[in-house]
Design an enzyme around this catalytic site. Structure first.
Site, mmCIF file in Angstrom:
data_model
loop_
_atom_site.group_PDB
_atom_site.id
_atom_site.type_symbol
_atom_site.label_atom_id
_atom_site.label_comp_id
_atom_site.label_asym_id
_atom_site.label_seq_id
_atom_site.Cartn_x
_atom_site.Cartn_y
_atom_site.Cartn_z
ATOM 1 N N CYS A 189 0.828 -1.205 0.000
ATOM 2 C CA CYS A 189 0.000 0.000 0.000
ATOM 3 C C CYS A 189 0.869 1.263 0.000
ATOM 4 O O CYS A 189 2.005 1.247 0.447
ATOM 5 C CB CYS A 189 -0.858 0.027 1.253
ATOM 6 N N ARG A 245 4.784 0.162 -6.421
ATOM 7 C CA ARG A 245 4.804 -0.657 -5.207
ATOM 8 C C ARG A 245 3.783 -1.793 -5.264
ATOM 9 O O ARG A 245 3.846 -2.724 -4.473
ATOM 10 C CB ARG A 245 4.495 0.232 -3.991
ATOM 11 N N TRP A 279 -3.152 -2.590 -1.409
ATOM 12 C CA TRP A 279 -2.775 -3.941 -1.849
ATOM 13 C C TRP A 279 -3.458 -4.864 -0.859
ATOM 14 O O TRP A 279 -3.079 -4.918 0.311
ATOM 15 C CB TRP A 279 -1.251 -4.066 -1.790
ATOM 16 N N ASN A 335 -1.325 2.000 6.178
ATOM 17 C CA ASN A 335 -0.490 0.887 5.711
ATOM 18 C C ASN A 335 -0.153 0.037 6.924
ATOM 19 O O ASN A 335 0.104 0.577 7.997
ATOM 20 C CB ASN A 335 0.838 1.400 5.123
ATOM 21 N N GLY A 336 -0.100 -1.269 6.757
ATOM 22 C CA GLY A 336 0.227 -2.149 7.883
ATOM 23 C C GLY A 336 -0.938 -3.063 8.197
ATOM 24 O O GLY A 336 -1.878 -3.191 7.401
ATOM 25 N N GLU A 372 18.410 -16.839 -9.048
ATOM 26 C CA GLU A 372 17.954 -15.491 -9.410
ATOM 27 C C GLU A 372 17.356 -15.475 -10.819
ATOM 28 O O GLU A 372 16.325 -14.839 -11.059
ATOM 29 C CB GLU A 372 19.138 -14.517 -9.279
ATOM 30 N N LYS A 418 13.540 -14.358 -11.616
ATOM 31 C CA LYS A 418 13.211 -13.262 -12.545
ATOM 32 C C LYS A 418 12.146 -13.685 -13.546
ATOM 33 O O LYS A 418 11.172 -12.973 -13.760
ATOM 34 C CB LYS A 418 14.450 -12.815 -13.332
ATOM 35 N N GLU A 471 8.631 -14.287 -11.804
ATOM 36 C CA GLU A 471 7.832 -13.167 -11.299
ATOM 37 C C GLU A 471 7.270 -12.275 -12.392
ATOM 38 O O GLU A 471 6.211 -11.695 -12.217
ATOM 39 C CB GLU A 471 8.573 -12.371 -10.217
ATOM 40 N N HIS A 515 19.218 -35.708 -8.423
ATOM 41 C CA HIS A 515 18.540 -36.203 -7.219
ATOM 42 C C HIS A 515 17.022 -36.025 -7.299
ATOM 43 O O HIS A 515 16.357 -35.989 -6.267
ATOM 44 C CB HIS A 515 19.108 -35.507 -5.975
ATOM 45 N N LYS A 556 6.397 -4.101 -4.724
ATOM 46 C CA LYS A 556 7.822 -3.800 -4.737
ATOM 47 C C LYS A 556 8.440 -3.998 -3.366
ATOM 48 O O LYS A 556 9.537 -4.523 -3.231
ATOM 49 C CB LYS A 556 8.048 -2.361 -5.228
HETATM 50 O O1 M6R Z 1 13.517 -4.519 -0.609
HETATM 51 P P1 M6R Z 1 14.124 -5.862 -0.386
HETATM 52 O O2 M6R Z 1 15.437 -6.045 -1.087
HETATM 53 O O3 M6R Z 1 14.245 -6.221 1.073
HETATM 54 O O4 M6R Z 1 13.110 -6.887 -1.035
HETATM 55 C C1 M6R Z 1 13.292 -8.269 -0.920
HETATM 56 C C2 M6R Z 1 12.415 -9.023 -1.894
HETATM 57 O O5 M6R Z 1 11.067 -8.744 -1.653
HETATM 58 C C3 M6R Z 1 12.739 -8.661 -3.346
HETATM 59 O O6 M6R Z 1 14.084 -8.895 -3.651
HETATM 60 C C4 M6R Z 1 11.858 -9.477 -4.308
HETATM 61 O O7 M6R Z 1 12.206 -10.824 -4.252
HETATM 62 C C5 M6R Z 1 11.976 -8.941 -5.733
HETATM 63 N N1 M6R Z 1 10.678 -8.801 -6.324
HETATM 64 C C6 M6R Z 1 12.732 -9.835 -6.635
HETATM 65 O O8 M6R Z 1 12.815 -9.338 -7.927
#
Ligand code: M6R
Length: 609
Positions: free
Chosen positions: A2, A27, A74, A100-101, A482, A486, A489, A505, A604
């Site tokens: 949010c 975000r 959100w 927010n929260g 990673e 990528k 997501e 395995h 985000k």
């Molecule tokens: O702001 P942060 O680096 O703490 O965020 C951690 C993860 O939420 C963030 O890296 C998330 O996995 C990304 N969407 C990956 O692309």
């Protein structure tokens, strides 16, 4: 997650609020709303979906107001719809709140308020807080009502509240959810994120947990929740407006991938000095002895930052011979972890606001660990709660899929590992070779970026595949994780990353003709082993996509598709090998018609558990 924006000043609040909400879009959100006070009347407008839908509903009636609050939601409690969108109002319709929260005891508070004949119109925890403030409100004293209400709630909050009885005042408070107040000329902007402020001013104050602020025409007053005055330093925002604009790129993710040569130069500027053969890390200078003598480093992070932590673990063991481990913050915080003397907790986070990482950091600090932060966002909560730290300085990252923050995190970990290594076992000769290789990385990334068109063509062949494997060994195992994250997501395909040796395995059962298996197969210490893994996939008809060292024609012949990267010492390879995987994920997602910068269900910055 949010987003909050509040405005008070002389301009039309609505325009500034909507512009602010658009800056917060990255975000992640599913509904939005705005509340303003005009002629002592509170007017609220909300909508499900995009901010443009809300914008279309804004009538002239809202336009001339100069005080207001706005929100992007959100969904956590209750589905994304207009009723659940913020702002929420109290039972008199005078008070509006954005939150927010999460209010953890919302159910019992709601029951109590309902017993007082207060009716609810949404399923949210946030509405409970709005109604509670209204319940405590006595004419003219909004601050006291907010204080009384907050003393009853358990959970986390960043809130902004307005009331039609006091049209030129915003009351805001925080516990566990970031809030910043921008101080302009005769105007204030309250926001959960600096990107909503930067267009108007670069002078800000950061609220700390348990603090409240009242802003009005006269200025601002910060206090604790018990009304004890708190003096806040006005700080300067580091980011510039241009940095949060697309600058000709189609998406922020692509812009940020292409920014990496420059963002890494900025990250290393003033820190690496090859002429002197030294690394300077001002942010940890006062703790160098403790860090070099540490018995154990614990990296804690989530998502991409956790992958960077894994690379950090390898780097620290190799360069500094320091025991290191990497923990998912969400697991670490609840595990009653053992923290002995000489432990260092190192929180890695782009945003500096990730709830789990913050909680893991607090847990380890509480048990006596020295706390270090590797954070991008200056002034963020993690940055402020660590004893020392190193900022990434890679500029704002707007794309939900993290790219330049990842390479910034690795660069910082490499600098810190070498810096501590030099104070332990690393010879000056090896240290100098390492830092001069690190300094060449930005130019080498520029070379890798030239592959973008080729990668787009390869993506054209593969984008319809629904299942992908990513395999790597050693330093390139976290890169495999990673790469898989990528593509998952932003393209919504199923991808698994793993150490290449693990394939036998179990996961090898997945390989069938045409399934892409992406290998990171550079000419490193485990080269021969990974060749064996490639053969295993080929034998089962899988399509081999490989990131290889430039000029490795022998391996090139075995693969269906190759991405060549220049040579660098093995510990630095992830800085190069991840770039083609970022581009591959990007081009596949574009071809699949996905929303690159706002992937479904993602936010985000994950500021709630
Ligand atoms: O702001 P942060 O680096 O703490 O965020 C951690 C993860 O939420 C963030 O890296 C998330 O996995 C990304 N969407 C990956 O692309």
């Amino acid at each position: 997650m949010c987003g909050i924006v509040g405005y008070i000043g002389k301009k039309q609040a609505c325009d500034i609020l909507l512009e602010g909400l658009k800056r917060l879009e990255y975000r992640g959100y599913d509904s939005a709303g705005v509340a303003v006070i005009r002629d002592n009347e509170l007017i609220v407008e909300k909508s499900k979906g995009r901010i443009t839908t809300l914008e279309n509903k804004i009538s002239d009636k809202l336009q001339s107001a100069t005080t207001g609050i706005a929100h992007t939601r959100w969904a956590t409690h209750g589905e994304p719809n207009e009723a659940n969108a913020h702002p929420h109002t109290d039972h008199t319709g005078k008070i509006a709140l954005v939150h927010n929260g999460i209010i953890e005891n919302f159910a019992s508070l709601r029951k109590y308020l309902e017993s007082q004949n207060i009716e609810f119109t949404s399923e949210t925890d946030s509405e409970v807080l709005a109604k509670l403030i209204g319940h405590f409100y006595k004419e003219g004293n909004l601050e006291q009502a907010v204080r009384d209400a907050l003393s009853e709630v358990q959970g986390t909050y960043g809130i902004a509240v307005i009331c039609s009885d006091c049209p030129d005042k915003i009351v805001a408070a925080r516990k566990g959810s970031p809030l910043i107040v921008g101080i302009g000329n005769d105007e204030f902007i309250v926001a959960s994120d600096a990107s909503a402020i930067i267009e108007h001013t670069n002078q800000v104050i950061y609220l700390s947990d348990g603090e409240m602020v009242t802003v009005n025409a006269e200025g601002f007053r910060t206090t604790t929740l018990d009304d004890v005055p708190v003096t806040k330093d006005i700080q300067q925002l580091e980011w510039k407006l241009e940095e949060i604009e697309l600058d000709g790129f189609e998406h922020f993710m692509l812009k940020e991938i292409f920014e990496q040569p420059q963002s890494l130069r900025t990250c290393m500027r003033g820190r690496i000095n090859t002429r002197e053969g030294a690394i300077h890390l001002g942010g940890i200078a006062n703790y160098t002895r403790e860090l070099a003598r540490a018995h154990r480093f614990i990296f804690t992070a989530c998502g991409t930052a956790w992958h960077a932590g894994l690379i950090g673990e390898y780097l620290f063991e190799e360069l500094a011979r320091l025991p290191a481990e990497t923990e998912y913050s969400s697991e670490f915080r609840y595990r009653n972890p053992i923290i002995e003397d000489g432990s260092v907790i190192c929180a890695i986070s782009q945003s500096g606001e990730t709830a789990d990482t913050l909680a893991a950091l607090r847990e380890a600090k509480e048990k006596g660990a020295l706390a270090i932060g590797i954070v991008n966002t200056v002034g963020s909560t993690i940055a402020r709660e660590t004893d020392a730290g190193i900022y990434l300085h890679v500029g704002p990252e707007i794309g939900v899929a993290s790219t330049k923050a990842f390479t910034g995190q690795i660069a910082v970990l490499a600098m810190l590992g070498a810096y501590l290594g030099r104070r332990r076992h690393l010879s000056q000769h090896n240290f100098e070779q390492f830092i001069s290789a690190l300094e060449k990385i930005p130019d080498q990334i520029e070379e890798v970026l030239n592959l973008s068109n080729t990668i787009r063509q390869i993506a054209g062949d593969l984008f319809e595949c629904e299942h992908w494997l990513y395999l790597g060994r050693g330093y390139n195992y976290p890169v495999a994780l990673e790469g898989a994250l990528k593509i998952k997501e932003i393209s919504y395909v199923h991808a698994e990353g793993m150490p290449a040796a693990e394939m036998k395995h179990g996961p090898i059962a997945l390989v069938n003709p045409g399934m892409p298996a992406v290998f990171i197969a550079t000419h490193s210490s485990q080269y021969d082993k990974i060749l064996g893994n490639i053969e295993e996939v080929k034998a089962r008809g899988g399509k081999v996509v490989a990131v290889i060292t430039k000029g490795d024609s022998q391996l090139a012949k075995k693969c269906d598709y190759i991405f060549e990267v220049p040579q660098t010492p093995e510990p630095l390879e992830p800085l190069l090998t991840v770039v083609p995987l970022q581009l591959l994920a990007y081009h596949v997602a574009v071809l699949r018609g996905c929303n690159i910068d706002k992937p479904r269900n993602l936010a985000k910055s994950v500021t709630v558990e």
